[in-house]
Design an enzyme around this catalytic site. Structure first.
Site, short mmCIF file in Angstrom:
data_model
loop_
_atom_site.label_atom_id
_atom_site.label_comp_id
_atom_site.label_asym_id
_atom_site.label_seq_id
_atom_site.Cartn_x
_atom_site.Cartn_y
_atom_site.Cartn_z
N GLY A 90 0.83 -1.21 0.00
CA GLY A 90 0.00 0.00 0.00
C GLY A 90 0.86 1.26 0.00
N LYS A 123 -1.31 -11.02 -3.07
CA LYS A 123 -0.09 -10.64 -3.80
C LYS A 123 1.11 -11.50 -3.42
CE LYS A 123 -1.40 -5.88 -4.83
NZ LYS A 123 -0.96 -4.47 -4.86
N HIS A 143 -6.24 13.27 20.69
CA HIS A 143 -6.29 11.81 20.80
C HIS A 143 -7.62 11.35 21.38
CE1 HIS A 143 -1.62 11.68 21.01
NE2 HIS A 143 -2.05 11.59 19.77
N ILE A 179 0.55 1.30 13.63
CA ILE A 179 0.63 2.74 13.43
C ILE A 179 -0.76 3.35 13.22
CG2 ILE A 179 1.69 4.57 12.04
CD1 ILE A 179 3.69 2.75 13.55
N THR A 180 -1.68 2.58 12.71
CA THR A 180 -2.99 3.05 12.27
C THR A 180 -3.74 3.86 13.32
OG1 THR A 180 -3.15 1.05 10.92
CG2 THR A 180 -5.17 2.33 11.22
N GLU A 181 -4.27 5.01 12.89
CA GLU A 181 -5.11 5.86 13.73
C GLU A 181 -6.57 5.68 13.32
OE1 GLU A 181 -5.61 10.58 15.03
OE2 GLU A 181 -4.16 10.00 13.49
N GLN A 219 1.11 3.84 2.21
CA GLN A 219 1.82 4.11 3.46
C GLN A 219 2.87 3.04 3.74
OE1 GLN A 219 1.52 6.86 5.25
NE2 GLN A 219 -0.03 7.65 3.84
#
EC number: 6.2.1.4
Length: 346
Positions: free
Chosen positions: A65, A90, A299, A143-145, A67
């Site tokens: 992807g 993939k 946050h 890491i995802t927010e 990112q």
């Protein structure tokens, strides 16, 4: 009532019927575990996986992807031992000169990976974490927010009942051992191998502390961004134990913010484990001193609710544990430097 409790009704309404009741029960259990600072013995044992170095073999979930590609390239340029990645459908291809696999289990078996970093969109991130737990990857950095809190409650419920996998995040910058291993989105060039362990709920304030400790010549031993969500995989006490037991870490910077009780728990931990003549200097900054109650400040976990979670209470708790609290994030580097001077550690 803390941010976790504020999140509970909203999360519970996201589901209906029996699934909603089940989620509410999980929320309640996880909230109580978090409130009381409880960690199951098995999960506590996974703290050792927080320490990364040049030998850490890293895979990336969401490898092909946008990112995943960008930050994997950055990690490779930094010198991180990235050994491959996963993108369902993939498998068998190569990306950035590294193998792509369909599943984390396959990637771990083929590469011997000991860590995974997740760059997966919020709706699918919890499933990605669970896949890494299933594969028993020792360290998972998400890491995802914006992951739904109901999803993270389920992940946390599962995390606390196993001891093979340690999660950092979600909604965090990651972890870095300067000059050796960078897992996440932090800018590598501001880091310098050194003597300060840094743990923070805020990504950008982490970078501020890193830059300042580099500027004063102290550098960093290990930096961990634990993230700003109410339900995360690693808290201050987990990192503090690593720092206190690490000979390379001679001082600690702890960056907190309003919401929850993680800072208060950290203060209690320091009272018990960092006292006496051999104690390590600890400097802290708490963001949100002027934040109004009931309003989320950036946050998901940064909210004062029910009269709890305020900056003043956190500052008082930390000071009672011997922590030097800076009133400005711009003075973290000079403050820890002065503490080293006082103790004749320079």
């Amino acid at each position: 009532m803390t941010a976790a409790l504020v999140a509970a009704p909203a999360a519970a309404t996201m589901a209906s019927g029996s699934s909603g009741l089940a989620a509410a029960r999980l929320l309640s259990r996880s909230f109580l575990l978090q409130q009381n600072g409880i960690r199951h013995c098995s999960y506590t044992a996974s703290r050792k996986h927080l320490y990364v170095d040049k030998n850490t073999k890293v895979i990336c979930q969401g490898f092909t992807g946008k990112q995943g590609t960008f930050h994997s390239q950055q990690a490779l340029e930094y010198g991180t031992n990235l050994v491959g990645g996963t993108t369902p459908g993939k498998g068998g291809k190569t990306h950035l000169g590294l193998p792509v696999f369909n599943t984390v289990k396959e990637a771990k078996e083929q590469t011997g990976a000991t860590a995974s970093v997740i760059y997966v969109p919020p709706p699918f991130a919890a499933a990605a974490i669970n896949e890494a737990i299933d594969a028993e990857v020792p360290l998972v950095v998400c890491i995802t927010e914006g992951i739904p809190q109901q999803d993270m409650v389920r992940v946390k419920h599962r995390l606390l009942r196993q001891g093979k996998t340690r999660l950092i995040g979600p909604n965090c910058p990651g972890v870095i051992n300067p000059g050796e291993c960078k897992i996440g989105i932090m800018p590598g060039h501001i880091h310098k191998k050194g003597r300060i362990g840094i743990v923070s709920r805020s990504g950008t304030l982490t970078y501020e502390a890193v830059h300042q400790t580099t500027q004063v010549g102290l550098g960093q031993s290990l930096c961990v961004g634990i993230g700003g969500d109410p339900f995360n995989g690693t808290d201050f006490t987990d990192c503090l134990e690593i720092f206190l037991n690490d000979p390379a870490t001679e001082g600690i910077i702890l960056i907190g913010e309003i919401g929850g009780n993680a800072e208060e728990n950290a203060a209690e931990f320091l009272k018990q484990h960092n006292s006496g003549p051999k104690s390590k200097p600890v400097v802290s900054f708490i963001a949100g001193l002027t934040a109004p109650p009931g309003r989320r400040m950036g946050h998901a976990g940064a909210i004062i609710a029910g009269g709890k979670g305020g900056a003043k209470e956190k500052i008082t708790a930390l000071q009672s544990a011997g922590v030097v609290v800076s009133m400005s994030p711009a003075q973290l580097g000079t403050t820890i430097y002065k503490e080293f001077e006082k103790r004749k550690m320079l």
